[in-house]
Write an enzyme that holds these catalytic residues in place. Structure first.
Site, PDB file in Angstrom:
ATOM      1  N   HIS A 105       0.992  -1.066   0.012  1.00 14.50           N
ATOM      2  CA  HIS A 105      -0.078   0.093  -0.016  1.00 14.50           C
ATOM      3  C   HIS A 105       1.032   1.321   0.115  1.00 14.50           C
ATOM      4  O   HIS A 105       1.895   1.119   0.627  1.00 14.50           O
ATOM      5  CB  HIS A 105      -0.984  -0.002   1.065  1.00 14.50           C
ATOM      6  N   GLU A 117       0.749   3.888   1.537  1.00 16.45           N
ATOM      7  CA  GLU A 117       1.200   4.480   2.966  1.00 16.45           C
ATOM      8  C   GLU A 117       2.254   3.609   3.541  1.00 16.45           C
ATOM      9  O   GLU A 117       3.089   4.161   3.935  1.00 16.45           O
ATOM     10  CB  GLU A 117      -0.379   4.310   3.848  1.00 16.45           C
ATOM     11  N   GLU A 148      -3.920   2.133  -7.683  1.00 13.16           N
ATOM     12  CA  GLU A 148      -4.377   3.343  -6.733  1.00 13.16           C
ATOM     13  C   GLU A 148      -3.430   4.328  -6.886  1.00 13.16           C
ATOM     14  O   GLU A 148      -2.271   4.290  -6.400  1.00 13.16           O
ATOM     15  CB  GLU A 148      -4.089   2.734  -5.085  1.00 13.16           C
TER      16      GLU A 148
HETATM   17  C1  PEP Z   1      -7.059   3.148   0.499  1.00 14.33           C
HETATM   18  O1  PEP Z   1      -6.710   3.134   1.335  1.00 14.33           O
HETATM   19  O2  PEP Z   1      -6.352   2.274  -0.351  1.00 14.33           O
HETATM   20  C2  PEP Z   1      -8.018   4.185  -0.216  1.00 14.33           C
HETATM   21  C3  PEP Z   1      -8.085   3.810  -1.556  1.00 14.33           C
HETATM   22  O3  PEP Z   1      -8.571   4.972   0.430  1.00 14.33           O
HETATM   23  P1  PEP Z   1      -9.711   6.131   0.170  1.00 14.33           P
HETATM   24  O4  PEP Z   1     -10.886   5.110  -0.346  1.00 14.33           O
HETATM   25  O5  PEP Z   1     -10.088   6.563   1.428  1.00 14.33           O
HETATM   26  O6  PEP Z   1      -9.171   6.962  -0.860  1.00 14.33           O
END
Ligand code: PEP
Length: 243
Positions: A89, A91, A160
């Site tokens: 991810h 983060e 993402e």
């Molecule tokens: C995520 O945490 O991977 C994410 C997509 O968060 P959000 O939907 O809040 O943008």
């Protein structure tokens, strides 16, 4: 059938989890749902019998065992019947120095314990604006799957874009489709025989207003939902998407 994944991040509680389980226990799901809460809330759901509803981890250690304080291994997840795990991810990449090399080792750990990896990839805003994002995604895929042989496992990839996570801004559906097709083409080159085992999902500010448009695209196999997955009714509605 679409893949709908919830990433609770560092949020949630026992009472929120039981609210979700009660909500989801009422009907069987026609989509494949994976709820990823913090580790302490993971449970094996054996007593719940909710069809198509699974628990997943948000992270896994690259190590098997030993003096690695605070880590949880893939073997421990499997022993606890947790057979899905997010890896890479953004983060974790930015806040916890998770490199492509570590992500590669983590995917190997997951696969050797029969756990489905949910690999997150995606570009930052500068890479999008300078049109280098395809190169970045290409590299992330190459590095993540370096020296990995796939047998019959399912692999979930979450595209993402970092500029979309938690911002309320999403790419146009045409931009999402273009990247999903790019990822699919790359996977076809890397794993020509296994391409159908790869499910390509989208993550970044998915909510009640946009999930229908995103999930309606044939190029999108599912969504990874952060913020909107903390509300049981919103998440339940997304999980009940029908084409
Ligand atoms: C995520 O945490 O991977 C994410 C997509 O968060 P959000 O939907 O809040 O943008």
């Amino acid at each position: 059938m679409k893949y709908i994944i919830a990433n609770w991040k560092l949020n949630g509680s026992k009472s929120l989890l039981s609210e979700f389980l009660n909500q989801f226990a009422t009907h069987s799901l026609h989509n494949y749902v994976v709820l990823c809460p913090p580790h302490l809330l993971l449970s094996d759901l054996d007593n719940k019998h909710i069809d198509n509803f699974f628990m997943g981890s948000q992270n896994v250690s690259e190590y098997d065992n030993g003096a690695f304080t605070g880590e949880i291994s893939a073997e421990m997840l499997a022993e606890n019947k947790i057979f899905h795990s997010i890896v890479g991810h953004s983060e974790r990449r930015t806040l916890f120095s998770e490199t492509d090399e570590k992500i590669n080792i983590k995917i190997k750990q997951l696969l050797s314990n029969n756990i489905t990896p949910i690999l997150c990839i995606g570009e930052n805003l500068e890479q999008r604006n300078t049109n280098t994002f395809k190169k970045i995604i290409d590299l992330q895929l190459e590095e993540a799957f370096k020296n990995i042989k796939i047998d019959d496992q399912t692999i979930i990839i979450a595209y993402e874009p970092i500029w979309s996570i938690g911002t309320g801004i999403t790419p146009d559906i045409s931009q999402i489709i273009a990247v999903h097709e790019f990822i699919k083409t790359k996977i076809k080159q890397m794993y020509p025989k296994n391409v159908n085992q790869f499910k390509i999902t989208y993550g970044g500010s998915v909510n009640l207003k946009n999930y229908n448009t995103i999930l309606s695209s044939a190029a999108v196999d599912g969504v990874l939902v952060g913020g909107a997955s903390l509300d049981s009714r919103s998440f339940y509605e997304i999980c009940n998407f029908k084409n």
